[in-house]
Design a protein around this motif. Structure first.
Motif, PDB file in Angstrom:
ATOM      1  N   GLU A   5       9.963   3.522   3.697  1.00  0.00           N
ATOM      2  CA  GLU A   5      10.757   3.726   2.484  1.00  0.00           C
ATOM      3  C   GLU A   5      12.169   4.070   2.915  1.00  0.00           C
ATOM      4  OE1 GLU A   5      10.665   6.128  -1.795  1.00  0.00           O
ATOM      5  OE2 GLU A   5       9.225   6.657  -0.220  1.00  0.00           O
ATOM      6  N   ARG A   6      13.138   3.350   2.403  1.00  0.00           N
ATOM      7  CA  ARG A   6      14.536   3.542   2.799  1.00  0.00           C
ATOM      8  C   ARG A   6      15.422   3.797   1.583  1.00  0.00           C
ATOM      9  NH1 ARG A   6      14.948   1.911   8.173  1.00  0.00           N
ATOM     10  NH2 ARG A   6      13.546   0.246   8.885  1.00  0.00           N
ATOM     11  N   GLN A   7      16.558   4.437   1.826  1.00  0.00           N
ATOM     12  CA  GLN A   7      17.555   4.617   0.779  1.00  0.00           C
ATOM     13  C   GLN A   7      18.199   3.267   0.450  1.00  0.00           C
ATOM     14  OE1 GLN A   7      18.589   7.407  -1.048  1.00  0.00           O
ATOM     15  NE2 GLN A   7      16.689   8.243  -0.204  1.00  0.00           N
ATOM     16  N   PRO A   8      18.429   2.967  -0.809  1.00  0.00           N
ATOM     17  CA  PRO A   8      19.061   1.688  -1.161  1.00  0.00           C
ATOM     18  C   PRO A   8      20.543   1.683  -0.823  1.00  0.00           C
ATOM     19  CG  PRO A   8      18.891   3.046  -3.100  1.00  0.00           C
ATOM     20  CD  PRO A   8      18.180   3.800  -1.991  1.00  0.00           C
ATOM     21  N   GLY A  49       2.507   4.445  -7.296  1.00  0.00           N
ATOM     22  CA  GLY A  49       1.532   3.771  -8.137  1.00  0.00           C
ATOM     23  C   GLY A  49       0.851   4.723  -9.103  1.00  0.00           C
ATOM     24  N   LYS A  50       0.212   4.177 -10.107  1.00  0.00           N
ATOM     25  CA  LYS A  50      -0.431   4.955 -11.169  1.00  0.00           C
ATOM     26  C   LYS A  50      -1.918   4.641 -11.269  1.00  0.00           C
ATOM     27  CE  LYS A  50       0.213   5.998 -16.122  1.00  0.00           C
ATOM     28  NZ  LYS A  50       1.006   5.636 -17.327  1.00  0.00           N
ATOM     29  N   LEU A  51      -2.273   3.355 -11.322  1.00  0.00           N
ATOM     30  CA  LEU A  51      -3.675   2.951 -11.413  1.00  0.00           C
ATOM     31  C   LEU A  51      -4.318   2.950 -10.032  1.00  0.00           C
ATOM     32  CD1 LEU A  51      -3.595  -0.037 -13.946  1.00  0.00           C
ATOM     33  CD2 LEU A  51      -3.984   2.403 -14.396  1.00  0.00           C
ATOM     34  N   TYR A  93       0.833  -1.211   0.000  1.00  0.00           N
ATOM     35  CA  TYR A  93       0.000   0.000   0.000  1.00  0.00           C
ATOM     36  C   TYR A  93       0.866   1.259   0.000  1.00  0.00           C
ATOM     37  CZ  TYR A  93      -3.915   3.095   1.035  1.00  0.00           C
ATOM     38  OH  TYR A  93      -4.860   4.098   0.968  1.00  0.00           O
ATOM     39  N   LEU A  94       1.931   1.257   0.791  1.00  0.00           N
ATOM     40  CA  LEU A  94       2.820   2.410   0.817  1.00  0.00           C
ATOM     41  C   LEU A  94       3.478   2.632  -0.535  1.00  0.00           C
ATOM     42  CD1 LEU A  94       4.197   4.683   2.428  1.00  0.00           C
ATOM     43  CD2 LEU A  94       5.971   3.028   3.072  1.00  0.00           C
TER      44      LEU A  94
END
Length: 567
Positions: free
Chosen positions: A260-263, A148-150, A141-142
């Motif tokens: 969300e994290r930095q790679p 996301g687009k759709l 979901y995050l």
């Protein structure tokens, strides 16, 4: 269910999976100009492609594929587990999503120990105390909210359809169903998991419907994150846990968040390597080993020779020793030396202390200091614009803890087994006791999942990942090396012989019949202990062919239902 039954359950699942993976010897490649999905189930791969054809991007396709696998690939596809996403956007920017499970609020460092401080055998993998707070729905979901687009509902609806309308029972799942039929009702949800409304086992080719799961997915479709972590689903999870000895409450579910994290970023001879940071250990170990390979003179070592296997095994030994000593949840271990571990300078130090004539010793009391001075699924996705997703998620063991509410229709993970269960105790058999990965409420357990994207000139060149527990790191590492160093086509790269060394236990696992007897004998003379296994990993990969200007995808042959689908 008593311990004997639980142990027997795990044994039969392992046997079933070995039979399930009795597949053809070679992977088949698929080409696509506009997009590609490679997953452990052809129906799920097609769902992802269909989403892209409707205008969705790689994140949209990944979300739809993940939910479809929760229906079609229940041994590992899940909404009761967790995992990681690596996303490379069309503009070359890379990010990751961490939706690893967490320890419940009522968890404690000694929760799996007896009164004398000893680990109660298998208690950290069996029963509902072994269940971590699930993260999959939150993570998907995050990712949708950010990239996301759709519409969300469009992405979940295909899995609702698969669950309610059903799909033909494949032979592999039928084999599991036959084994389950021999057990009594103490097997909880698994007793009737593959049966129809009349109580009969679904036969191969007959339609398998999962109405309870379909209802749960419908709530997730309509309410997003809250469809799982609040409301009827959360109520039933708490009720089920209380009734069966579990720890997870509605408060645990309400507090869960994905991140969300930095790679992590490494490099290898002009290629950029992006992978997951902690709490995954995969990215750190992968980059550390690739750095070692870059510094070694591979041009003088024949591929799959004794010297090559020795070099690769020694690199693995060192990376896993560092993993055991240093890595855990970054939110609880802010001083982890990640930058040092993935540096070229650290690799040079590691290489200088490697003897190419004999095996090193793995010392359970010293971790990496000596060298100083069973289920998960993965899928890979690319879209027409050049967005790429590498997603690995898991229930830990095949079918997780083998328990779940029949009202909800899904199986819970047993990921608490990935924490270090006995503080301070590290053994030669592979149990780790270091501090960074000990059990703490709301902490994420260390993972070996290694979703990875290799970039070239800001574009995706290789999208790769695998299931396999701790072996994931090494199967991904060897496949990346095969593609970048030896220019192998993706199907050849994932089918090539693989080995595994994880520091402890001190042994090289190798794929049966793929290593020559002469090589085995030579390695043993160098001091290596060897153990054959049927296969290592089930890789799902995509590469880009600049000449054809097309994506090339392959699913490893050990995945009986897996498929690359392109368009």
């Amino acid at each position: 269910m008593n311990m004997l039954l639980r142990s027997s359950f795990l044994a039969f699942l392992i046997l079933g999976i070995l039979q399930y993976f009795n597949a053809p010897a070679n992977a088949q490649v698929t080409y696509g100009k506009n997009g590609m999905v490679v997953s452990d189930n052809v129906l799920a791969s097609q769902v992802g492609i269909d989403i892209m054809k409707k205008g969705g991007n790689a994140i949209d396709a990944s979300i739809a594929t993940a939910f479809a696998l929760a229906v079609t690939h229940p041994e590992a596809g899940n909404i009761g587990g967790g995992g990681f996403i690596v996303l490379m956007k069309a503009n070359g920017e890379v990010t990751t999503f961490d939706f690893r499970e967490k320890a419940p609020l009522n968890a404690s460092p000694d929760m799996f120990l007896d009164t004398e401080g000893n680990l109660v055998e298998n208690s950290n993998h069996q029963g509902l105390k072994a269940v971590g707070v699930p993260g999959t729905v939150a993570g998907l979901y995050l990712a949708h909210q950010r990239y996301g687009k759709l519409p969300w509902k469009d992405l979940v609806q295909p899995s609702v359809n698969l669950a309610i309308e059903g799909f033909p029972m494949p032979w592999g799942l039928y084999q599991v169903a036959l084994n389950l039929a021999e057990w009594d009702e103490s097997f909880d949800i698994m007793t009737n998991y593959f049966r129809n409304e009349n109580g009969d086992i679904i036969q191969p080719g007959e339609i398998w419907r999962q109405p309870a799961l379909g209802n749960t997915l419908s709530l997730i479709r309509d309410h997003g994150h809250d469809g799982f972590y609040k409301g009827p689903v959360a109520d039933e999870i708490e009720s089920y846990m209380k009734a069966n000895g579990g720890l997870i409450t509605k408060k645990d579910l309400e507090k869960y968040t994905a991140v969300e994290r930095q790679p992590l970023k490494g490099s290898y001879k002009g290629f950029d390597i992006y992978s997951m940071p902690p709490p995954s250990s995969g990215g750190v170990a992968l980059i550390e080993m690739m750095n070692l390979m870059e510094l070694a003179d591979l041009s003088s070592i024949e591929f799959n020779s004794t010297a090559y296997v020795h070099l690769v095994a020694e690199a693995m030994r060192r990376a896993f020793a560092d993993r055991a000593e240093h890595l855990g949840d970054p939110d609880f271990n802010p001083e982890m030396p990640v930058d040092r571990l993935i540096s070229k300078e650290f690799a040079q130090m590691r290489l200088e202390n490697m003897d190419m004539t004999k095996a090193s010793a793995s010392d359970s009391s010293r971790f990496g200091q000596l060298y100083d001075g069973s289920s998960t699924t993965h899928f890979s996705v690319v879209d027409k614009d050049g967005n790429a997703v590498s997603l690995t998620y898991t229930l830990e063991h095949s079918y997780g803890v083998g328990m779940g509410s029949s009202k909800l229709g899904f199986i819970f993970n047993n990921e608490m087994g990935d924490f270090n269960p006995q503080p301070g105790i590290t053994t030669s058999k592979g149990q780790i006791g270091s501090d960074p990965n000990q059990i703490v409420p709301e902490k994420r357990m260390l993972s070996s999942m290694t979703p990875t994207i290799v970039g070239k000139d800001g574009k995706p060149y290789l999208v790769i990942g695998s299931p396999g527990g701790r072996t994931i790191i090494n199967t991904v590492f060897q496949t990346v090396l095969n593609v970048l160093e030896y220019n192998m086509r993706i199907d050849k790269a994932i089918e090539a012989m693989k080995i595994h060394h994880q520091w402890l236990p001190d042994e090289i696992r190798y794929e049966r019949h793929l290593m020559s007897p002469d090589t085995r004998q030579a390695l043993e003379k160098m001091g290596h202990k060897l153990r054959p296994v049927n296969n290592l990993g089930v890789l799902m990969g995509i590469t880009y062919d600049p000449i054809l200007k097309a994506y090339v995808g392959a699913s490893e042959s050990s995945s009986k239902e897996g498929a690359a689908v392109g368009y």
